[in-house]
Write a protein that holds these residues in place. Structure first.
Motif, PDB file in Angstrom:
ATOM      1  N   ALA A  25       0.823  -1.206   0.000  1.00 57.93           N
ATOM      2  CA  ALA A  25       0.000   0.000   0.000  1.00 57.93           C
ATOM      3  C   ALA A  25       0.857   1.256   0.000  1.00 57.93           C
ATOM      4  O   ALA A  25       0.571   2.225  -0.717  1.00 57.93           O
ATOM      5  CB  ALA A  25      -0.941   0.000   1.198  1.00 57.93           C
ATOM      6  N   THR A  26       1.934   1.254   0.778  1.00 62.58           N
ATOM      7  CA  THR A  26       2.781   2.449   0.902  1.00 62.58           C
ATOM      8  C   THR A  26       4.062   2.341   0.081  1.00 62.58           C
ATOM      9  O   THR A  26       4.750   3.350  -0.110  1.00 62.58           O
ATOM     10  CB  THR A  26       3.161   2.665   2.373  1.00 62.58           C
ATOM     11  OG1 THR A  26       3.972   1.549   2.820  1.00 62.58           O
ATOM     12  CG2 THR A  26       1.912   2.763   3.242  1.00 62.58           C
ATOM     13  N   MET A  27       4.401   1.137  -0.363  1.00 62.04           N
ATOM     14  CA  MET A  27       5.658   0.832  -1.071  1.00 62.04           C
ATOM     15  C   MET A  27       6.880   1.149  -0.205  1.00 62.04           C
ATOM     16  O   MET A  27       7.963   1.427  -0.703  1.00 62.04           O
ATOM     17  CB  MET A  27       5.729   1.568  -2.411  1.00 62.04           C
ATOM     18  CG  MET A  27       4.651   1.156  -3.391  1.00 62.04           C
ATOM     19  SD  MET A  27       4.618  -0.650  -3.722  1.00 62.04           S
ATOM     20  CE  MET A  27       6.106  -0.853  -4.694  1.00 62.04           C
ATOM     21  N   ARG A  28       6.691   1.076   1.101  1.00 62.89           N
ATOM     22  CA  ARG A  28       7.810   1.225   2.023  1.00 62.89           C
ATOM     23  C   ARG A  28       8.339  -0.163   2.396  1.00 62.89           C
ATOM     24  O   ARG A  28       7.571  -1.110   2.544  1.00 62.89           O
ATOM     25  CB  ARG A  28       7.374   1.973   3.278  1.00 62.89           C
ATOM     26  CG  ARG A  28       6.998   3.430   3.024  1.00 62.89           C
ATOM     27  CD  ARG A  28       6.487   4.079   4.294  1.00 62.89           C
ATOM     28  NE  ARG A  28       6.091   5.467   4.057  1.00 62.89           N
ATOM     29  CZ  ARG A  28       5.454   6.220   4.958  1.00 62.89           C
ATOM     30  NH1 ARG A  28       5.134   5.707   6.141  1.00 62.89           N
ATOM     31  NH2 ARG A  28       5.136   7.466   4.658  1.00 62.89           N
ATOM     32  N   GLU A  29       9.645  -0.263   2.555  1.00 61.74           N
ATOM     33  CA  GLU A  29      10.288  -1.541   2.850  1.00 61.74           C
ATOM     34  C   GLU A  29      11.075  -1.447   4.151  1.00 61.74           C
ATOM     35  O   GLU A  29      11.444  -0.356   4.603  1.00 61.74           O
ATOM     36  CB  GLU A  29      11.224  -1.942   1.714  1.00 61.74           C
ATOM     37  CG  GLU A  29      12.413  -0.993   1.573  1.00 61.74           C
ATOM     38  CD  GLU A  29      13.376  -1.414   0.490  1.00 61.74           C
ATOM     39  OE1 GLU A  29      14.603  -1.266   0.705  1.00 61.74           O
ATOM     40  OE2 GLU A  29      12.925  -1.879  -0.567  1.00 61.74           O
ATOM     41  N   HIS A  30      11.337  -2.601   4.737  1.00 62.32           N
ATOM     42  CA  HIS A  30      12.220  -2.659   5.900  1.00 62.32           C
ATOM     43  C   HIS A  30      12.968  -3.984   5.890  1.00 62.32           C
ATOM     44  O   HIS A  30      12.438  -5.008   5.440  1.00 62.32           O
ATOM     45  CB  HIS A  30      11.453  -2.487   7.217  1.00 62.32           C
ATOM     46  CG  HIS A  30      10.440  -3.552   7.466  1.00 62.32           C
ATOM     47  ND1 HIS A  30       9.103  -3.393   7.141  1.00 62.32           N
ATOM     48  CD2 HIS A  30      10.549  -4.811   8.002  1.00 62.32           C
ATOM     49  CE1 HIS A  30       8.444  -4.490   7.475  1.00 62.32           C
ATOM     50  NE2 HIS A  30       9.282  -5.365   7.985  1.00 62.32           N
ATOM     51  N   PRO A  31      14.211  -3.984   6.376  1.00 62.58           N
ATOM     52  CA  PRO A  31      14.983  -5.228   6.418  1.00 62.58           C
ATOM     53  C   PRO A  31      14.510  -6.109   7.571  1.00 62.58           C
ATOM     54  O   PRO A  31      13.970  -5.626   8.570  1.00 62.58           O
ATOM     55  CB  PRO A  31      16.418  -4.751   6.635  1.00 62.58           C
ATOM     56  CG  PRO A  31      16.258  -3.461   7.376  1.00 62.58           C
ATOM     57  CD  PRO A  31      14.996  -2.829   6.836  1.00 62.58           C
TER      58      PRO A  31
END
Length: 328
Positions: free
Chosen positions: A264-270
Motif C-alpha cells: 500500500a505504501t511501497m515502504r520496505e524494511h529489512p
C-alpha cells in the motif's frame, strides 16, 4: 503323424500371442519400476492434510513434516528437489538424470496421489502453489545454476488446474516497465507467488542488468513493474506485503538480505536475519517467515524463521531442511 487341426493351430497361435504380450507387459512394468527408484513416491500413510511445517529433508531428499516444537519429525513423503503445498495440491520438482538437464514437475493431491506430470528443460529452482491449490508455478535454470552471475537463464511456467491450461513460459506476457511497454530478448522471469484470488501474482523479472518486482494479472495477461532490486517475492497470507531478497552487496559470498515491502505504501524494511538468503521465503503466518540457509556440520541447509516486522532474532526452525511450506 497327422497335421494339427485348424482349431488346434488357432489355439497354439493364441497361446503364443498371450505369452508374448504377457512378457512385453512384464517388461514395461519392470521398466517403469526401474524408472522410479524406491523413495521417489510417498509412503501410503504420508499426506499433506495434517497441520504442520512441510519441508524437504536434506537426508535423502524426501518430504517430511514437523508438527510443532518437541514433536518428532514425520517422514515418508516423495523425493523432491523443490517442494511447495497449499490448498488441495502439492508441487514436487525433481531433477531427471541425463544430459541435457531436465526437470519433472509432479502435481500431487493432498494424499500424495499424482494429478499431473510435466517434463521441462532445466534444473529445479522455485516452486509455488496458490492458496487455493488450483494454480501452480515452477522455475528452472536452463543456463547456469545461480542468480549471482550474469550467465544464467530461467524458464517459468504457470499451470491452472481449473482449466488444465499450461503456460510453458511466461516470458511473452506483455510487460510494462517505467510506464512503457518493454521488449527485450534478455527478459527472464522467476519466483512467482500468487494472491488468494488465483489471478493476481508477483514475480521477479530481470532485464538489461536489473531486477524488478512485477505484479501480474492472469486474466488480462499483463504484468507491470512495481520497483527495482527485488527478487524471489513471497506474498503474505493477508495479501498486503511481499517478502523478497534485495541485493545489498557486490560480494558474491553475501549479496542479499531479506526485506518486506508494504504494497500500500511501497515502504520496505529489512528483517533481522543478518545472513545472505538465497531463497524464496515462505510465510508461516502473517507475522513470521521461514527460509533456508546453508547448514553447519556439513548439512546442505537448515530452515530458519524470523519476524516479518524486522524485530527479534532469527531462530532455527528445522535442522537439515529446505523448501518450507506451512499447512494449517
Amino acid at each position: 503323424m497327422n497335421p494339427p487341426s485348424r482349431r488346434l493351430r488357432l489355439a497354439l497361435v493364441v497361446t503364443a500371442v498371450l505369452l508374448l504380450a504377457g512378457g512385453s507387459l512384464g517388461y514395461v512394468l519392470h521398466a517403469r519400476h526401474r524408472e522410479r527408484p524406491p523413495g521417489q513416491q510417498a509412503d501410503a500413510s504420508f499426506d499433506v492434510s495434517e497441520p504442520g511445517l512441510y519441508f524437504r529433508d536434506t537426508t535423502g531428499g524426501r518430504i517430511a513434516r514437523q508438527g510443532g516444537p518437541g514433536l518428532p519429525r514425520v517422514t515418508g513423503g516423495p523425493s523432491c528437489d523443490r517442494f511447495h503445498t497449499a490448498g488441495d495440491h502439492a508441487l514436487c520438482l525433481r531433477k531427471l538424470p541425463g544430459v541435457p538437464a531436465r526437470t519433472e514437475a509432479l502435481v500431487l493431491d493432498r494424499h500424495m496421489r499424482e494429478v499431473r506430470r510435466v517434463t521441462v528443460p532445466g534444473i529445479p529452482n522455485r516452486a509455488r502453489v496458490s492458496p487455493s491449490g488450483q494454480v501452480l508455478s515452477w522455475t528452472t535454470f536452463t543456463t547456469g545454476d545461480s542468480y549471482n552471475t550474469a550467465a544464467f537463464s530461467t524458464r517459468t511456467a504457470i499451470l491452472d488446474l481449473r482449466t488444465g491450461y499450461l503456460i510453458k513460459s511466461i516470458e511473452q506476457i506483455p510487460l510494462t516497465l517505467g510506464g512503457a511497454r518493454h521488449h527485450d530478448s534478455d527478459v527472464n522471469y522467476w519466483g512467482v507467488t500468487f494472491a488468494a484470488d488465483d489471478n493476481r501474482f508477483y514475480a521477479t523479472v530481470s532485464t538489461r542488468g536489473a531486477t524488478h518486482l512485477v505484479e501480474g494479472d492472469l486474466r488480462a495477461w499483463s504484468a507491470k513493474a512495481l520497483r527495482e532490486n527485488a527478487e524471489c517475492p513471497s506474498l503474505s497470507p493477508d495479501g498486503t506485503r511481499v517478502a523478497f531478497k534485495k541485493k545489498v552487496s557486490d560480494d558474491p559470498r553475501a549479496p542479499w538480505r531479506l526485506y518486506v515491502l508494504d504494497l500500500a505504501t511501497m515502504r520496505e524494511h529489512p528483517l533481522a536475519e543478518p545472513h545472505s538468503v538465497d531463497d524464496q521465503a515462505a510465510w508461516l503466518d502473517d507475522t513470521a517467515l521461514a527460509y533456508a540457509l546453508p547448514g553447519e556440520d556439513g548439512r546442505a541447509s537448515d530452515i530458519w524463521s524470523t519476524r516479518a516486522d524486522g524485530t527479534g532474532e532469527p531462530a532455527l526452525l528445522v535442522p537439515g531442511g529446505s523448501s518450507p511450506a506451512r499447512v494449517g
